[in-house]
Design a protein around this motif. Sequence first.
Motif, PDB file in Angstrom:
ATOM      1  N   GLN A   1      -8.385  70.896  11.068  1.00  0.00           N
ATOM      2  CA  GLN A   1      -9.064  71.858  10.208  1.00  0.00           C
ATOM      3  C   GLN A   1      -9.556  71.135   8.961  1.00  0.00           C
ATOM      4  O   GLN A   1      -8.854  70.326   8.383  1.00  0.00           O
ATOM      5  CB  GLN A   1      -8.118  72.989   9.818  1.00  0.00           C
ATOM      6  CG  GLN A   1      -8.789  74.118   9.074  1.00  0.00           C
ATOM      7  CD  GLN A   1      -7.877  75.322   8.930  1.00  0.00           C
ATOM      8  OE1 GLN A   1      -6.795  75.349   9.497  1.00  0.00           O
ATOM      9  NE2 GLN A   1      -8.316  76.310   8.184  1.00  0.00           N
TER      10      GLN A   1
ATOM     11  N   TYR B   1     -19.529  70.469  11.789  1.00  0.00           N
ATOM     12  CA  TYR B   1     -19.308  71.815  11.288  1.00  0.00           C
ATOM     13  C   TYR B   1     -20.550  72.401  10.624  1.00  0.00           C
ATOM     14  O   TYR B   1     -21.091  71.810   9.702  1.00  0.00           O
ATOM     15  CB  TYR B   1     -18.184  71.826  10.251  1.00  0.00           C
ATOM     16  CG  TYR B   1     -16.838  71.438  10.775  1.00  0.00           C
ATOM     17  CD1 TYR B   1     -16.299  70.198  10.478  1.00  0.00           C
ATOM     18  CD2 TYR B   1     -16.092  72.316  11.545  1.00  0.00           C
ATOM     19  CE1 TYR B   1     -15.046  69.828  10.927  1.00  0.00           C
ATOM     20  CE2 TYR B   1     -14.834  71.966  12.010  1.00  0.00           C
ATOM     21  CZ  TYR B   1     -14.318  70.720  11.704  1.00  0.00           C
ATOM     22  OH  TYR B   1     -13.094  70.374  12.167  1.00  0.00           O
TER      23      TYR B   1
ATOM     24  N   ALA C   1     -17.623  76.538   9.627  1.00  0.00           N
ATOM     25  CA  ALA C   1     -17.495  77.269  10.890  1.00  0.00           C
ATOM     26  C   ALA C   1     -17.322  76.286  12.044  1.00  0.00           C
ATOM     27  O   ALA C   1     -17.608  75.104  11.910  1.00  0.00           O
ATOM     28  CB  ALA C   1     -18.731  78.127  11.115  1.00  0.00           C
ATOM     29  N   LEU C   2     -16.873  76.807  13.167  1.00  0.00           N
ATOM     30  CA  LEU C   2     -16.677  75.957  14.334  1.00  0.00           C
ATOM     31  C   LEU C   2     -17.951  75.798  15.149  1.00  0.00           C
ATOM     32  O   LEU C   2     -18.120  74.816  15.871  1.00  0.00           O
ATOM     33  CB  LEU C   2     -15.561  76.521  15.214  1.00  0.00           C
ATOM     34  CG  LEU C   2     -14.159  76.504  14.605  1.00  0.00           C
ATOM     35  CD1 LEU C   2     -13.151  77.090  15.588  1.00  0.00           C
ATOM     36  CD2 LEU C   2     -13.769  75.079  14.212  1.00  0.00           C
TER      37      LEU C   2
ATOM     38  N   THR D   1     -15.643  86.554   9.123  1.00  0.00           N
ATOM     39  CA  THR D   1     -14.731  86.238  10.228  1.00  0.00           C
ATOM     40  C   THR D   1     -15.245  85.115  11.109  1.00  0.00           C
ATOM     41  O   THR D   1     -14.497  84.542  11.898  1.00  0.00           O
ATOM     42  CB  THR D   1     -14.486  87.488  11.091  1.00  0.00           C
ATOM     43  OG1 THR D   1     -15.761  88.018  11.484  1.00  0.00           O
ATOM     44  CG2 THR D   1     -13.708  88.541  10.329  1.00  0.00           C
ATOM     45  N   ARG D   2     -16.510  84.776  10.977  1.00  0.00           N
ATOM     46  CA  ARG D   2     -17.092  83.677  11.750  1.00  0.00           C
ATOM     47  C   ARG D   2     -16.619  82.315  11.226  1.00  0.00           C
ATOM     48  O   ARG D   2     -16.645  81.327  11.947  1.00  0.00           O
ATOM     49  CB  ARG D   2     -18.617  83.757  11.651  1.00  0.00           C
ATOM     50  CG  ARG D   2     -19.364  82.651  12.365  1.00  0.00           C
ATOM     51  CD  ARG D   2     -19.367  82.846  13.858  1.00  0.00           C
ATOM     52  NE  ARG D   2     -20.128  81.793  14.511  1.00  0.00           N
ATOM     53  CZ  ARG D   2     -20.640  81.916  15.722  1.00  0.00           C
ATOM     54  NH1 ARG D   2     -20.473  83.047  16.402  1.00  0.00           N
ATOM     55  NH2 ARG D   2     -21.317  80.928  16.267  1.00  0.00           N
ATOM     56  N   TRP D   3     -16.198  82.307   9.981  1.00  0.00           N
ATOM     57  CA  TRP D   3     -15.910  81.045   9.308  1.00  0.00           C
ATOM     58  C   TRP D   3     -14.412  80.752   9.329  1.00  0.00           C
ATOM     59  O   TRP D   3     -13.592  81.624   9.071  1.00  0.00           O
ATOM     60  CB  TRP D   3     -16.451  81.119   7.883  1.00  0.00           C
ATOM     61  CG  TRP D   3     -17.930  81.363   7.914  1.00  0.00           C
ATOM     62  CD1 TRP D   3     -18.569  82.563   8.087  1.00  0.00           C
ATOM     63  CD2 TRP D   3     -18.954  80.372   7.843  1.00  0.00           C
ATOM     64  NE1 TRP D   3     -19.930  82.375   8.119  1.00  0.00           N
ATOM     65  CE2 TRP D   3     -20.193  81.043   7.968  1.00  0.00           C
ATOM     66  CE3 TRP D   3     -18.954  78.995   7.690  1.00  0.00           C
ATOM     67  CZ2 TRP D   3     -21.414  80.376   7.928  1.00  0.00           C
ATOM     68  CZ3 TRP D   3     -20.173  78.332   7.644  1.00  0.00           C
ATOM     69  CH2 TRP D   3     -21.377  79.010   7.760  1.00  0.00           C
ATOM     70  N   ARG D   4     -14.054  79.503   9.594  1.00  0.00           N
ATOM     71  CA  ARG D   4     -12.655  79.151   9.842  1.00  0.00           C
ATOM     72  C   ARG D   4     -11.954  78.508   8.655  1.00  0.00           C
ATOM     73  O   ARG D   4     -10.738  78.627   8.512  1.00  0.00           O
ATOM     74  CB  ARG D   4     -12.576  78.211  11.054  1.00  0.00           C
ATOM     75  CG  ARG D   4     -12.883  78.893  12.355  1.00  0.00           C
ATOM     76  CD  ARG D   4     -11.843  79.942  12.715  1.00  0.00           C
ATOM     77  NE  ARG D   4     -12.145  80.605  13.983  1.00  0.00           N
ATOM     78  CZ  ARG D   4     -12.765  81.766  14.059  1.00  0.00           C
ATOM     79  NH1 ARG D   4     -13.149  82.381  12.959  1.00  0.00           N
ATOM     80  NH2 ARG D   4     -12.974  82.315  15.241  1.00  0.00           N
ATOM     81  N   SER D   5     -12.685  77.801   7.832  1.00  0.00           N
ATOM     82  CA  SER D   5     -12.054  77.114   6.703  1.00  0.00           C
ATOM     83  C   SER D   5     -12.760  77.526   5.416  1.00  0.00           C
ATOM     84  O   SER D   5     -13.992  77.665   5.396  1.00  0.00           O
ATOM     85  CB  SER D   5     -12.141  75.597   6.873  1.00  0.00           C
ATOM     86  OG  SER D   5     -11.466  75.185   8.046  1.00  0.00           O
TER      87      SER D   5
END
Length: 127
Positions: free
Chosen positions: A1, A32, A99-100, A112-116
């Motif tokens: 991550q 990313y 995002a992934l 919610t699309r984004w991870r970090s």
Amino acid sequence: QVQLVESGGGLVQAGGSLRLSCAASGRSFIRYPMGWFRQAPGKEREFVSAISDSAGITYYVDSVKGRFTISRDNTKNMVYLQMNSLKPEDTAVYYCAAALSWGGLAEMVAPTRWRSWGQGTQVTVSS
């Protein structure tokens, strides 16, 4: 991550400019999609801009089109948000996000699309 750290926020008068920076850790930064969100007091987190992994595609929320420019330097693991002609309504905490995968605008505007996420940097525009 990936780990993200924003900088460059501050207090500026209406009509002024600021450049936000986001430093990312990790060797896979180039993979990313990156973005910027903002959150004003009492409001939900709002999408501002996004840039694809290759920097070939960018998205902007309508309210910042023509004033803000997102860019990235994959050699330095950096993403930037140049903000010109700032308005008091731009006042918010600005967050950098990773995002992934890339998608259409309707997908990328959702937090919610984004991870970090970074910790945020305050931008205050006085009238």
